[in-house]
Design a protein around this motif. Structure first.
Motif: not given
Length: 420
Positions: A81-92
């Motif tokens: 979950k930490g990885l997914i949230l971090g990468v997704a926030v970057t894209g947004l």
């Protein structure tokens, strides 16, 4: 190279390690790609070199504030979950960068973008140390962090190229979509292999106590504190160089935006090779003596800074030579990341890795807030980046000498693993 191939064949967790690296590819491609396009952004908004440096500062302000807490957040969320949230926030956030009508708004968005890296690094460190044996950790972590170099190269080379053709905003939209895609890949294919006591995978691991108690426990280790000085070198050198290298090459060396992007890209390619190479060198040649590896890298970074300030900035070199120097600079400067995080993580029990990673991040990130605008301010006042390079080299040399002295003095306090 032969040793690296043997390592890959023997490591059953290589696919998971490579999957971890995709998170860094996506995040760094966006961040460094945007930095590589700063000459285009500077031209549009008519900003100074000091203002250019503020982008890195704003990006890392939030990471400094979240550094300690990010490790504990990852302890609760788990690696996936930490990885997914971090990468997704970057894209947004990078997508919103592309829509910004003012540079001030971009600086505000940079604050939120910094949240991503705060989650990714502790997530990767904790996930990696759960599955990799000690003799392969430095090399494995080097492979993961090399993903950041791959992302940096792709972003620094491709985004300015497409930015000149299509505009920096359009180029940034495509890179933000890459981050979203990588977040989906991690969600779909990453399967944590560690089974916890409650029978679940990637569930919240053992929480040792309150955050305050954990910090006091860690700060008792004087050897660990001496290692944090190398974190200052990490933040000072990487943030100053990546935040200004494209501007340095265009303004002082007369490169085009595309050439400058290639120079920054080769700096990151140096890191791609340097991070696993320095990790393997430390594991095999120095027999896991992290102190020797960190000291050597500190001295090399200082020497290269002096070289850029006293030689490259003052004499004419053919473009291919500048590009070669860029590669060697990245080989050493980015190589320090692997040894730094490996060293601090090895000082504590596994249950403390998330917290100690967050604590270790404070030092490079706090430095990152201040270093890029100061690096740019000196260049604005002096007219070139030559003095900026020289002063950075002096600071790195003094910090390295201090690390060598104090780490030797407190080496008897080198581990808290045996303590409850």
């Amino acid at each position: 190279m032969k040793a690296m191939i043997q390592f890959a064949r023997a490591n059953k967790n290589l696919l998971t390690i490579l999957l971890f690296s995709t998170a860094y590819i996506a995040v760094v491609a966006n961040i460094q790609g945007f930095k590589a396009m700063l000459p285009l952004v500077q031209e549009e908004f008519q900003i100074s070199r000091t203002q250019v440096g503020f982008y890195s500062s704003f990006y890392f302000i939030s990471t400094v504030l979240l550094s300690i807490f990010s490790g504990r957040i990852v302890d609760y969320l788990g690696t996936k979950k930490g990885l997914i949230l971090g990468v997704a926030v970057t894209g947004l956030m990078m997508f919103l960068h592309s829509l910004s009508p003012h540079y001030t708004l971009i600086l505000i968005l940079a604050l939120f973008t910094g949240i991503a890296l705060s989650l990714i690094t502790p997530s990767v460190n904790k996930g990696l140390f759960e599955i990799v044996e000690p003799s392969k950790r430095s090399t494995s972590l080097g492979i993961v962090y090399a993903g950041g170099g791959v992302g940096g190269f792709l972003g620094a080379v491709l985004l300015p190229f497409f930015g000149e053709m299509l505009g920096w905003r359009t180029a940034l939209i495509f890179s933000s979509l890459l981050a979203v895609l990588v977040a989906f890949v991690i969600y779909k294919f990453y399967r944590p292999r560690v089974i916890h006591a409650n029978g679940k995978t990637d569930s919240p691991p053992e929480i040792t106590g309150s955050l305050k108690e954990d910090l006091f426990f860690l700060l008792r280790n004087r050897y660990l504190l001496s290692i944090f000085s190398m974190g200052i070198i990490f933040g000072l050198s990487i943030s100053s160089i990546t935040g200004h290298f494209a501007i340095f090459l265009t303004r002082d060396i007369n490169f085009s935006a595309s050439q400058a992007g290639l120079g920054l890209g080769l700096f990151h390619i140096g890191g791609v090779i340097g991070q696993p190479a320095w990790g393997l060198f430390n594991d095999k040649v120095f027999k896991g003596d992290r102190r020797k590896g960190l000291a050597l890298l500190g001295l090399l970074i200082a020497l290269q800074s002096f070289f850029f300030g006293l030689v490259v900035s003052r004499f004419d070199f053919p473009p291919y030579a500048i590009l070669a120097f860029s590669f060697l600079l990245g080989f050493c400067v980015l190589g320090i990341i692997t040894l730094y995080f490996t060293t601090v993580s090895e000082q504590v029990p596994q249950s403390y890795i998330g917290v100690v990673t967050g604590l270790a991040l404070i030092f490079p990130r706090a430095t990152t807030v201040l270093a890029p605008p100061l690096f740019g301010l000196v260049a604005d006042l002096s007219g070139t980046y030559a003095l900026s390079w020289f002063l950075m080299g002096t600071a790195v040399l003094l910090l390295t000498v201090g690390f060598i002295y104090f780490s030797g003095k407190y080496s008897s306090f080198s581990s808290l693993k045996s303590q409850p």
